[in-house]
Design an enzyme around this catalytic site. Structure first.
Site, PDB file in Angstrom:
ATOM      1  N   GLY A  46      35.881  42.685  55.523  1.00  0.00           N
ATOM      2  CA  GLY A  46      36.486  41.363  55.464  1.00  0.00           C
ATOM      3  C   GLY A  46      37.998  41.466  55.501  1.00  0.00           C
ATOM      4  O   GLY A  46      38.562  42.489  55.119  1.00  0.00           O
ATOM      5  N   GLN A  51      46.502  38.968  54.203  1.00  0.00           N
ATOM      6  CA  GLN A  51      46.693  40.422  54.277  1.00  0.00           C
ATOM      7  C   GLN A  51      47.473  40.860  55.508  1.00  0.00           C
ATOM      8  O   GLN A  51      47.971  41.977  55.557  1.00  0.00           O
ATOM      9  CB  GLN A  51      45.341  41.141  54.252  1.00  0.00           C
ATOM     10  CG  GLN A  51      44.610  40.990  52.929  1.00  0.00           C
ATOM     11  CD  GLN A  51      43.235  41.627  53.008  1.00  0.00           C
ATOM     12  OE1 GLN A  51      42.274  40.994  53.424  1.00  0.00           O
ATOM     13  NE2 GLN A  51      43.134  42.875  52.624  1.00  0.00           N
ATOM     14  N   CYS A  92      39.491  47.359  48.969  1.00  0.00           N
ATOM     15  CA  CYS A  92      40.268  46.369  49.709  1.00  0.00           C
ATOM     16  C   CYS A  92      41.177  47.100  50.689  1.00  0.00           C
ATOM     17  O   CYS A  92      41.776  48.114  50.336  1.00  0.00           O
ATOM     18  CB  CYS A  92      41.103  45.558  48.721  1.00  0.00           C
ATOM     19  SG  CYS A  92      42.166  44.341  49.495  1.00  0.00           S
ATOM     20  N   LEU A  93      41.279  46.587  51.918  1.00  0.00           N
ATOM     21  CA  LEU A  93      42.135  47.228  52.915  1.00  0.00           C
ATOM     22  C   LEU A  93      43.605  47.222  52.482  1.00  0.00           C
ATOM     23  O   LEU A  93      44.392  48.032  52.948  1.00  0.00           O
ATOM     24  CB  LEU A  93      41.984  46.535  54.275  1.00  0.00           C
ATOM     25  CG  LEU A  93      40.612  46.668  54.940  1.00  0.00           C
ATOM     26  CD1 LEU A  93      40.582  45.906  56.255  1.00  0.00           C
ATOM     27  CD2 LEU A  93      40.239  48.126  55.160  1.00  0.00           C
ATOM     28  N   GLU A 135      37.608  37.646  49.556  1.00  0.00           N
ATOM     29  CA  GLU A 135      38.556  37.175  50.574  1.00  0.00           C
ATOM     30  C   GLU A 135      39.172  35.837  50.180  1.00  0.00           C
ATOM     31  O   GLU A 135      40.350  35.582  50.449  1.00  0.00           O
ATOM     32  CB  GLU A 135      37.880  37.069  51.945  1.00  0.00           C
ATOM     33  CG  GLU A 135      37.282  38.363  52.488  1.00  0.00           C
ATOM     34  CD  GLU A 135      38.216  39.553  52.459  1.00  0.00           C
ATOM     35  OE1 GLU A 135      39.438  39.353  52.557  1.00  0.00           O
ATOM     36  OE2 GLU A 135      37.730  40.688  52.312  1.00  0.00           O
ATOM     37  N   HIS A 138      42.102  36.290  48.059  1.00  0.00           N
ATOM     38  CA  HIS A 138      43.326  36.644  48.797  1.00  0.00           C
ATOM     39  C   HIS A 138      44.097  35.386  49.191  1.00  0.00           C
ATOM     40  O   HIS A 138      45.323  35.356  49.140  1.00  0.00           O
ATOM     41  CB  HIS A 138      42.983  37.421  50.076  1.00  0.00           C
ATOM     42  CG  HIS A 138      42.797  38.893  49.872  1.00  0.00           C
ATOM     43  ND1 HIS A 138      43.775  39.702  49.343  1.00  0.00           N
ATOM     44  CD2 HIS A 138      41.748  39.709  50.135  1.00  0.00           C
ATOM     45  CE1 HIS A 138      43.337  40.955  49.294  1.00  0.00           C
ATOM     46  NE2 HIS A 138      42.093  40.990  49.769  1.00  0.00           N
TER      47      HIS A 138
HETATM   48 NI    NI Z   1      40.845  42.611  50.023  1.00  0.00          NI
END
Ligand code: NI
Length: 173
Positions: A46, A51, A92-93, A135, A138
């Site tokens: 996701g 981000q 998380c990326l 998400e 975020h």
């Molecule tokens: Ni994340």
């Protein structure tokens, strides 16, 4: 398509509250393609627009094993969440290499526009439900490490700041 740069914790821009998307247009579908490319390249499930430093309420998700079930949520709103929760490990990326337990609702119901500008309702459970909640956080400027204890969070912050410095030093060589 373009690969976008993913902001990394503790970048303060990750704490920006996203604004609603006002127009589902060509610019938005281009952004969605770029976000999918970025997410697939980074092997994530996701990615929220926040981000990639775009502060609009937009999320892309694909929790399928074959990476062929893309899901786009524009202006998502949670209309229901189960009282029953579960503690699951999340990553998380924007927080590379860190995984820790977060308690989330087991199931959720969410309403969002799709790329045709149509309002859809999705019922989700399991990994998809967790991913949607992660998400959507975020978009409110919240990163999952904020659910952890201050001690853990500070340790993560220190580690990532050092990692970034090391990378910059290596790149300068
Ligand atoms: Ni994340």
């Amino acid at each position: 398509m373009t690969q976008l740069t993913i902001l990394r914790y503790p970048d303060p821009r990750l704490h920006t509250v996203a604004k609603p998307v006002t127009d589902v247009n060509q610019r938005l579908s281009q952004l969605v393609s770029d976000m999918f490319e970025t997410m697939y390249e980074a092997a994530g499930i996701g990615l929220a627009a926040t981000q990639v430093d775009v502060h609009e309420r937009l999320i892309v998700i694909d929790v399928s094993e074959k990476r062929d079930e893309p899901m786009v949520l524009i202006n998502p709103e949670l209309v229901w969440r189960s009282e029953e929760t579960r503690l699951g490990e999340e990553g998380c990326l924007s927080v590379p290499g860190i995984y820790d337990g977060v308690e989330r609702s087991l199931a959720v119901k969410v309403q969002a526009l799709n790329l045709d500008g149509q309002l859809q309702t999705y019922e989700a459970e399991g990994t998809l439900a967790v991913c949607i909640q992660h998400e959507m956080d975020h978009l409110l400027g919240k990163v999952f490490v904020e659910y952890l204890s201050p001690l853990k969070r500070n340790r993560i912050k220190t580690k990532l700041v050092k990692q970034k410095k090391d990378e910059e030093r290596d790149a300068a060589r």
